[in-house]
Design a protein around this motif. Structure first.
Motif, PDB file in Angstrom:
ATOM      1  N   ARG A  38     -46.088   5.907   4.128  1.00 62.27           N
ATOM      2  CA  ARG A  38     -45.480   5.333   2.921  1.00 62.27           C
ATOM      3  C   ARG A  38     -44.116   5.986   2.715  1.00 62.27           C
ATOM      4  O   ARG A  38     -43.999   7.199   2.614  1.00 62.27           O
ATOM      5  N   TRP A  39     -43.092   5.150   2.673  1.00 58.55           N
ATOM      6  CA  TRP A  39     -41.715   5.611   2.481  1.00 58.55           C
ATOM      7  C   TRP A  39     -41.536   5.953   1.012  1.00 58.55           C
ATOM      8  O   TRP A  39     -41.808   5.123   0.135  1.00 58.55           O
ATOM      9  N   ILE A  40     -41.038   7.154   0.726  1.00 54.87           N
ATOM     10  CA  ILE A  40     -40.815   7.595  -0.648  1.00 54.87           C
ATOM     11  C   ILE A  40     -39.349   7.428  -1.048  1.00 54.87           C
ATOM     12  O   ILE A  40     -39.037   6.793  -2.039  1.00 54.87           O
ATOM     13  N   ARG A  41     -38.442   8.031  -0.272  1.00 56.79           N
ATOM     14  CA  ARG A  41     -36.999   7.911  -0.554  1.00 56.79           C
ATOM     15  C   ARG A  41     -36.211   8.369   0.653  1.00 56.79           C
ATOM     16  O   ARG A  41     -36.750   9.025   1.528  1.00 56.79           O
ATOM     17  N   SER A  42     -34.924   8.036   0.650  1.00 50.16           N
ATOM     18  CA  SER A  42     -34.025   8.493   1.706  1.00 50.16           C
ATOM     19  C   SER A  42     -32.698   8.904   1.101  1.00 50.16           C
ATOM     20  O   SER A  42     -32.240   8.334   0.109  1.00 50.16           O
ATOM     21  N   TYR A  43     -32.101   9.883   1.723  1.00 50.29           N
ATOM     22  CA  TYR A  43     -30.745  10.301   1.416  1.00 50.29           C
ATOM     23  C   TYR A  43     -29.892   9.921   2.619  1.00 50.29           C
ATOM     24  O   TYR A  43     -30.220  10.281   3.749  1.00 50.29           O
ATOM     25  N   VAL A  44     -28.815   9.180   2.377  1.00 52.70           N
ATOM     26  CA  VAL A  44     -27.934   8.730   3.462  1.00 52.70           C
ATOM     27  C   VAL A  44     -26.906   9.824   3.713  1.00 52.70           C
ATOM     28  O   VAL A  44     -26.267  10.328   2.781  1.00 52.70           O
ATOM     29  N   LEU A  45     -26.757  10.186   4.987  1.00 51.20           N
ATOM     30  CA  LEU A  45     -25.872  11.273   5.392  1.00 51.20           C
ATOM     31  C   LEU A  45     -24.568  10.727   5.973  1.00 51.20           C
ATOM     32  O   LEU A  45     -24.607   9.880   6.865  1.00 51.20           O
ATOM     33  N   ASP A  46     -23.449  11.198   5.486  1.00 54.00           N
ATOM     34  CA  ASP A  46     -22.144  10.864   6.068  1.00 54.00           C
ATOM     35  C   ASP A  46     -22.010  11.695   7.329  1.00 54.00           C
ATOM     36  O   ASP A  46     -21.970  12.923   7.274  1.00 54.00           O
ATOM     37  N   GLU A  47     -21.917  11.066   8.465  1.00 52.67           N
ATOM     38  CA  GLU A  47     -21.932  11.770   9.750  1.00 52.67           C
ATOM     39  C   GLU A  47     -20.537  12.008  10.313  1.00 52.67           C
ATOM     40  O   GLU A  47     -20.342  11.990  11.520  1.00 52.67           O
ATOM     41  N   GLY A  48     -19.554  12.218   9.457  1.00 57.65           N
ATOM     42  CA  GLY A  48     -18.259  12.637   9.976  1.00 57.65           C
ATOM     43  C   GLY A  48     -17.090  11.773   9.592  1.00 57.65           C
ATOM     44  O   GLY A  48     -16.008  11.944  10.140  1.00 57.65           O
ATOM     45  N   GLY A  49     -17.265  10.831   8.716  1.00 62.19           N
ATOM     46  CA  GLY A  49     -16.137  10.058   8.231  1.00 62.19           C
ATOM     47  C   GLY A  49     -15.746   8.857   9.068  1.00 62.19           C
ATOM     48  O   GLY A  49     -14.835   8.126   8.700  1.00 62.19           O
ATOM     49  N   ASP A  50     -16.424   8.608  10.188  1.00 62.18           N
ATOM     50  CA  ASP A  50     -16.075   7.451  11.011  1.00 62.18           C
ATOM     51  C   ASP A  50     -16.928   6.226  10.668  1.00 62.18           C
ATOM     52  O   ASP A  50     -16.887   5.225  11.368  1.00 62.18           O
ATOM     53  N   GLY A  51     -17.705   6.330   9.583  1.00 61.92           N
ATOM     54  CA  GLY A  51     -18.539   5.205   9.163  1.00 61.92           C
ATOM     55  C   GLY A  51     -19.977   5.311   9.612  1.00 61.92           C
ATOM     56  O   GLY A  51     -20.837   4.610   9.101  1.00 61.92           O
ATOM     57  N   THR A  52     -20.263   6.177  10.596  1.00 63.01           N
ATOM     58  CA  THR A  52     -21.651   6.320  11.030  1.00 63.01           C
ATOM     59  C   THR A  52     -22.434   7.084   9.972  1.00 63.01           C
ATOM     60  O   THR A  52     -21.899   7.948   9.275  1.00 63.01           O
ATOM     61  N   VAL A  53     -23.711   6.718   9.858  1.00 62.74           N
ATOM     62  CA  VAL A  53     -24.567   7.364   8.876  1.00 62.74           C
ATOM     63  C   VAL A  53     -25.887   7.779   9.519  1.00 62.74           C
ATOM     64  O   VAL A  53     -26.336   7.189  10.499  1.00 62.74           O
ATOM     65  N   GLY A  54     -26.463   8.799   8.965  1.00 60.85           N
ATOM     66  CA  GLY A  54     -27.799   9.239   9.307  1.00 60.85           C
ATOM     67  C   GLY A  54     -28.615   9.264   8.027  1.00 60.85           C
ATOM     68  O   GLY A  54     -28.120   8.877   6.968  1.00 60.85           O
ATOM     69  N   THR A  55     -29.847   9.709   8.108  1.00 65.74           N
ATOM     70  CA  THR A  55     -30.666   9.806   6.911  1.00 65.74           C
ATOM     71  C   THR A  55     -31.553  11.040   6.953  1.00 65.74           C
ATOM     72  O   THR A  55     -31.896  11.546   8.008  1.00 65.74           O
ATOM     73  N   LEU A  56     -31.899  11.495   5.777  1.00 65.64           N
ATOM     74  CA  LEU A  56     -32.972  12.444   5.578  1.00 65.64           C
ATOM     75  C   LEU A  56     -33.985  11.683   4.724  1.00 65.64           C
ATOM     76  O   LEU A  56     -33.691  11.336   3.582  1.00 65.64           O
ATOM     77  N   CYS A  57     -35.130  11.372   5.310  1.00 67.30           N
ATOM     78  CA  CYS A  57     -36.117  10.517   4.656  1.00 67.30           C
ATOM     79  C   CYS A  57     -37.337  11.322   4.254  1.00 67.30           C
ATOM     80  O   CYS A  57     -37.759  12.222   4.985  1.00 67.30           O
ATOM     81  N   ILE A  58     -37.907  10.969   3.128  1.00 63.48           N
ATOM     82  CA  ILE A  58     -39.150  11.572   2.662  1.00 63.48           C
ATOM     83  C   ILE A  58     -40.241  10.508   2.779  1.00 63.48           C
ATOM     84  O   ILE A  58     -40.092   9.402   2.246  1.00 63.48           O
ATOM     85  N   TYR A  59     -41.291  10.859   3.502  1.00 59.53           N
ATOM     86  CA  TYR A  59     -42.426   9.952   3.715  1.00 59.53           C
ATOM     87  C   TYR A  59     -43.733  10.666   3.437  1.00 59.53           C
ATOM     88  O   TYR A  59     -43.847  11.880   3.673  1.00 59.53           O
ATOM     89  N   GLU A  60     -44.724   9.935   2.988  1.00 58.37           N
ATOM     90  CA  GLU A  60     -46.107  10.371   3.053  1.00 58.37           C
ATOM     91  C   GLU A  60     -46.665   9.761   4.325  1.00 58.37           C
ATOM     92  O   GLU A  60     -46.403   8.586   4.609  1.00 58.37           O
TER      93      GLU A  60
END
Length: 97
Positions: A38-60
């Motif tokens: 079950r997906w709880i929430r995600s924080y979107v990570l700026d991966e260096g200013g070139d538009g690419t993104v990553g995430t830190l996700c919280i799941y059960e």
């Protein structure tokens, strides 16, 4: 079910790619694996200013293996899975950036 943080570095070229991944993730979690993840929430990570993104996700999830299976089915990267031992909330999350 246990709580996990999932780190996905440089997973998407743009916010639009991330939105498509979120739709796949929701479908797999809600329709194919509802008893395992079950997906709880995600924080979107700026991966260096070139538009690419990553995430830190919280799941059960029932296990790290269930997280990996969910990621495989939803075509999501998984760089690291960390079990969360406890939650300390000093302040609620601020308004979305």
């Amino acid at each position: 079910m246990n709580l996990y943080a999932i780190i996905r570095r440089n997973g998407w070229a743009s916010g639009a790619d991330l939105e498509a991944a979120a739709a796949r993730s929701t479908h797999v979690g809600d329709q194919e694996m509802p008893g395992d993840i079950r997906w709880i929430r995600s924080y979107v990570l700026d991966e260096g200013g070139d538009g690419t993104v990553g995430t830190l996700c919280i799941y059960e999830a029932s296990s790290p293996e269930a997280i990996r299976e969910h990621a495989r089915r939803a075509d999501l990267p998984v760089d690291e899975i960390v079990a969360i031992a406890d939650t300390v909330v000093v302040r609620p999350d601020p308004v979305a950036a």
